[in-house]
Design a protein around this motif. Structure first.
Motif, PDB file in Angstrom:
ATOM      1  N   GLY A   1     -69.863  -9.928  16.792  1.00 36.17           N
ATOM      2  CA  GLY A   1     -70.925  -9.027  17.212  1.00 36.17           C
ATOM      3  C   GLY A   1     -72.052  -9.004  16.192  1.00 36.17           C
ATOM      4  N   ALA A   2     -72.175  -7.885  15.481  1.00 34.33           N
ATOM      5  CA  ALA A   2     -73.235  -7.733  14.480  1.00 34.33           C
ATOM      6  C   ALA A   2     -72.613  -7.506  13.115  1.00 34.33           C
ATOM      7  CB  ALA A   2     -74.146  -6.563  14.840  1.00 34.33           C
ATOM      8  N   ASP A   3     -73.346  -7.859  12.093  1.00 33.44           N
ATOM      9  CA  ASP A   3     -72.865  -7.592  10.740  1.00 33.44           C
ATOM     10  C   ASP A   3     -74.021  -7.148   9.868  1.00 33.44           C
ATOM     11  OD1 ASP A   3     -73.839  -9.826   8.758  1.00 33.44           O
ATOM     12  OD2 ASP A   3     -73.276 -10.892  10.589  1.00 33.44           O
ATOM     13  N   ALA A   4     -73.674  -6.394   8.811  1.00 37.73           N
ATOM     14  CA  ALA A   4     -74.673  -5.930   7.850  1.00 37.73           C
ATOM     15  C   ALA A   4     -74.078  -6.038   6.454  1.00 37.73           C
ATOM     16  CB  ALA A   4     -75.081  -4.486   8.140  1.00 37.73           C
ATOM     17  N   SER A   5     -74.900  -6.434   5.489  1.00 36.32           N
ATOM     18  CA  SER A   5     -74.427  -6.578   4.110  1.00 36.32           C
ATOM     19  C   SER A   5     -75.458  -6.051   3.142  1.00 36.32           C
ATOM     20  CB  SER A   5     -74.117  -8.049   3.796  1.00 36.32           C
ATOM     21  OG  SER A   5     -75.299  -8.823   3.821  1.00 36.32           O
ATOM     22  N   ASP A   6     -74.971  -5.579   2.002  1.00 31.36           N
ATOM     23  CA  ASP A   6     -75.854  -5.090   0.941  1.00 31.36           C
ATOM     24  C   ASP A   6     -75.292  -5.562  -0.396  1.00 31.36           C
ATOM     25  OD1 ASP A   6     -78.048  -3.274  -0.086  1.00 31.36           O
ATOM     26  OD2 ASP A   6     -76.305  -2.389  -1.067  1.00 31.36           O
ATOM     27  N   THR A   7     -76.144  -6.190  -1.209  1.00 33.37           N
ATOM     28  CA  THR A   7     -75.740  -6.711  -2.512  1.00 33.37           C
ATOM     29  C   THR A   7     -76.693  -6.172  -3.580  1.00 33.37           C
ATOM     30  OG1 THR A   7     -74.966  -8.760  -1.467  1.00 33.37           O
ATOM     31  CG2 THR A   7     -75.252  -8.786  -3.850  1.00 33.37           C
ATOM     32  N   GLY A   8     -76.139  -5.555  -4.609  1.00 34.90           N
ATOM     33  CA  GLY A   8     -76.956  -5.028  -5.700  1.00 34.90           C
ATOM     34  C   GLY A   8     -76.442  -5.490  -7.048  1.00 34.90           C
ATOM     35  N   VAL A   9     -77.339  -5.957  -7.909  1.00 32.63           N
ATOM     36  CA  VAL A   9     -76.958  -6.483  -9.226  1.00 32.63           C
ATOM     37  C   VAL A   9     -77.928  -5.936 -10.274  1.00 32.63           C
ATOM     38  CG1 VAL A   9     -76.450  -8.546 -10.568  1.00 32.63           C
ATOM     39  CG2 VAL A   9     -76.202  -8.608  -8.087  1.00 32.63           C
ATOM     40  N   ASP A  10     -77.368  -5.518 -11.396  1.00 34.93           N
ATOM     41  CA  ASP A  10     -78.208  -4.982 -12.470  1.00 34.93           C
ATOM     42  C   ASP A  10     -77.626  -5.405 -13.813  1.00 34.93           C
ATOM     43  OD1 ASP A  10     -80.166  -3.515 -13.807  1.00 34.93           O
ATOM     44  OD2 ASP A  10     -78.942  -1.713 -13.869  1.00 34.93           O
ATOM     45  N   SER A  11     -78.458  -5.991 -14.676  1.00 34.36           N
ATOM     46  CA  SER A  11     -78.046  -6.312 -16.051  1.00 34.36           C
ATOM     47  C   SER A  11     -79.116  -5.785 -17.003  1.00 34.36           C
ATOM     48  CB  SER A  11     -77.853  -7.821 -16.227  1.00 34.36           C
ATOM     49  OG  SER A  11     -79.070  -8.520 -16.030  1.00 34.36           O
ATOM     50  N   LYS A  12     -78.662  -5.187 -18.104  1.00 30.45           N
ATOM     51  CA  LYS A  12     -79.617  -4.561 -19.025  1.00 30.45           C
ATOM     52  C   LYS A  12     -79.107  -4.598 -20.456  1.00 30.45           C
ATOM     53  CE  LYS A  12     -82.317  -0.334 -19.743  1.00 30.45           C
ATOM     54  NZ  LYS A  12     -82.637   1.023 -19.229  1.00 30.45           N
ATOM     55  N   VAL A  13     -80.007  -4.975 -21.371  1.00 30.44           N
ATOM     56  CA  VAL A  13     -79.769  -4.861 -22.810  1.00 30.44           C
ATOM     57  C   VAL A  13     -80.597  -3.690 -23.321  1.00 30.44           C
ATOM     58  CG1 VAL A  13     -79.991  -5.959 -25.060  1.00 30.44           C
ATOM     59  CG2 VAL A  13     -79.313  -7.323 -23.073  1.00 30.44           C
ATOM     60  N   ASP A  14     -79.917  -2.681 -23.843  1.00 32.65           N
ATOM     61  CA  ASP A  14     -80.600  -1.482 -24.334  1.00 32.65           C
ATOM     62  C   ASP A  14     -80.027  -1.106 -25.699  1.00 32.65           C
ATOM     63  OD1 ASP A  14     -82.285   0.673 -24.387  1.00 32.65           O
ATOM     64  OD2 ASP A  14     -81.042   1.943 -23.113  1.00 32.65           O
ATOM     65  N   SER A  15     -79.994  -2.068 -26.589  1.00 36.71           N
ATOM     66  CA  SER A  15     -79.372  -1.883 -27.900  1.00 36.71           C
ATOM     67  C   SER A  15     -80.415  -1.477 -28.953  1.00 36.71           C
ATOM     68  CB  SER A  15     -78.666  -3.169 -28.339  1.00 36.71           C
ATOM     69  OG  SER A  15     -79.563  -4.262 -28.323  1.00 36.71           O
ATOM     70  N   THR A  16     -79.914  -1.038 -30.106  1.00 38.04           N
ATOM     71  CA  THR A  16     -80.764  -0.601 -31.218  1.00 38.04           C
ATOM     72  C   THR A  16     -80.399  -1.388 -32.468  1.00 38.04           C
ATOM     73  OG1 THR A  16     -80.931   1.642 -30.314  1.00 38.04           O
ATOM     74  CG2 THR A  16     -81.449   1.352 -32.649  1.00 38.04           C
ATOM     75  N   ILE A  17     -81.399  -1.988 -33.096  1.00 34.34           N
ATOM     76  CA  ILE A  17     -81.194  -2.730 -34.343  1.00 34.34           C
ATOM     77  C   ILE A  17     -82.122  -2.136 -35.402  1.00 34.34           C
ATOM     78  CG2 ILE A  17     -81.325  -4.974 -35.480  1.00 34.34           C
ATOM     79  CD1 ILE A  17     -81.086  -4.906 -31.736  1.00 34.34           C
TER      80      ILE A  17
END
Length: 207
Positions: A114-130
Motif C-alpha cells: 500500500g503506502a509507506d512513510a519514513s523519517d530519518t534524522g542525523v546529528d553530529s556535533k563537536v562542542d568541546s573546550t580547549i
C-alpha cells in the motif's frame, strides 16, 4: 512483516571526557631542563542506526546522534623562577591539545503493497573546550622559549538515507546536520610576568 508495521530506532554515542592538568597558585617549579604542563585528549564518537519495515502499510523512523562535549585544560598558575628571581628552566610550555571526531549515520528502509512513510534524522556535533593558560600574577622565567598553546582539530560527519517502495505511494524525509562549535582559548592572566633571556614568548590558539 505484517498488514501494518511500524519500526523505529534511536542510537546515541557521546564522548565527554574532561582532562585537566594544572599547577596551583603558590607552587614553584625549577628544572635543569624543560618545564612542560600538558593536557592531551582524543575523543571519538561513532554511531550507526538502521530501521526496516515491510508490510501492507509501513512506517519507519531512524535517528542517530554523535556528540563530543569534553574539555581539555592545561593551566600553570604557579611560578617558574629561581630563588633569586632568575630563570629556572631551559624552556616552559603549557599545551592543551584535543582531537575530536564524531560520525553519525542512519538509514530507514520501507516497503509496502500500500503506502509507506519514513523519517530519518542525523546529528553530529563537536562542542568541546580547549584551554591553555598561565594564571594571574604568575612569574615564569626561562632561558629559552615560553609557549602557551591551545590546539584543536575536529571533524564532524553526518549521513542520512531513506528508501521507500510503495505501490500506493511512498513518502519520506531525511535530515542530516554536522556542526563544529569548539572553544579554543590560550591566555595569560593579569599581572603575570613571562620572561625569556634567550628565546621567544608565544601565546597561540589554533583550530
Amino acid at each position: 512483516i505484517g498488514a501494518f508495521v511500524a519500526s523505529g530506532t534511536i542510537a546515541v554515542a557521546t564522548s565527554d571526557a574532561d582532562v585537566d592538568t594544572r599547577v596551583e597558585a603558590g607552587a614553584t617549579l625549577r628544572a635543569g631542563g624543560d618545564v612542560a604542563v600538558g593536557a592531551h585528549t582524543v575523543n571519538e564518537a561513532h554511531v550507526r542506526a538502521q530501521a526496516q519495515a515491510f508490510s501492507g502499510v509501513s512506517l519507519g523512523a531512524t535517528e542517530a546522534f554523535a556528540y563530543s562535549t569534553g574539555s581539555t585544560k592545561a593551566r600553570l598558575n604557579g611560578n617558574v623562577q629561581s630563588a633569586l628571581g632568575g630563570p629556572a628552566a631551559a624552556s616552559v610550555s603549557v599545551t592543551a591539545k584535543s582531537l575530536d571526531i564524531v560520525e553519525a549515520e542512519a538509514r530507514t528502509t520501507n516497503g509496502s503493497l500500500g503506502a509507506d512513510a519514513s523519517d530519518t534524522g542525523v546529528d553530529s556535533k563537536v562542542d568541546s573546550t580547549i584551554e591553555a593558560s598561565i594564571g594571574s600574577g604568575a612569574m615564569v622565567r626561562a632561558t629559552g622559549d615560553i609557549r602557551v598553546q591551545a590546539l584543536s582539530e575536529a571533524d564532524a560527519h553526518s549521513t542520512g538515507r531513506g528508501t521507500g517502495f510503495g505501490l500506493g505511494g511512498s513518502f519520506g524525509t531525511a535530515r542530516a546536520t554536522a556542526e563544529i562549535a569548539t572553544g579554543v582559548d590560550a591566555k595569560v592572566g593579569g599581572s603575570a610576568t613571562l620572561s625569556s633571556s634567550g628565546g621567544e614568548v608565544r601565546v597561540e590558539a589554533f583550530h
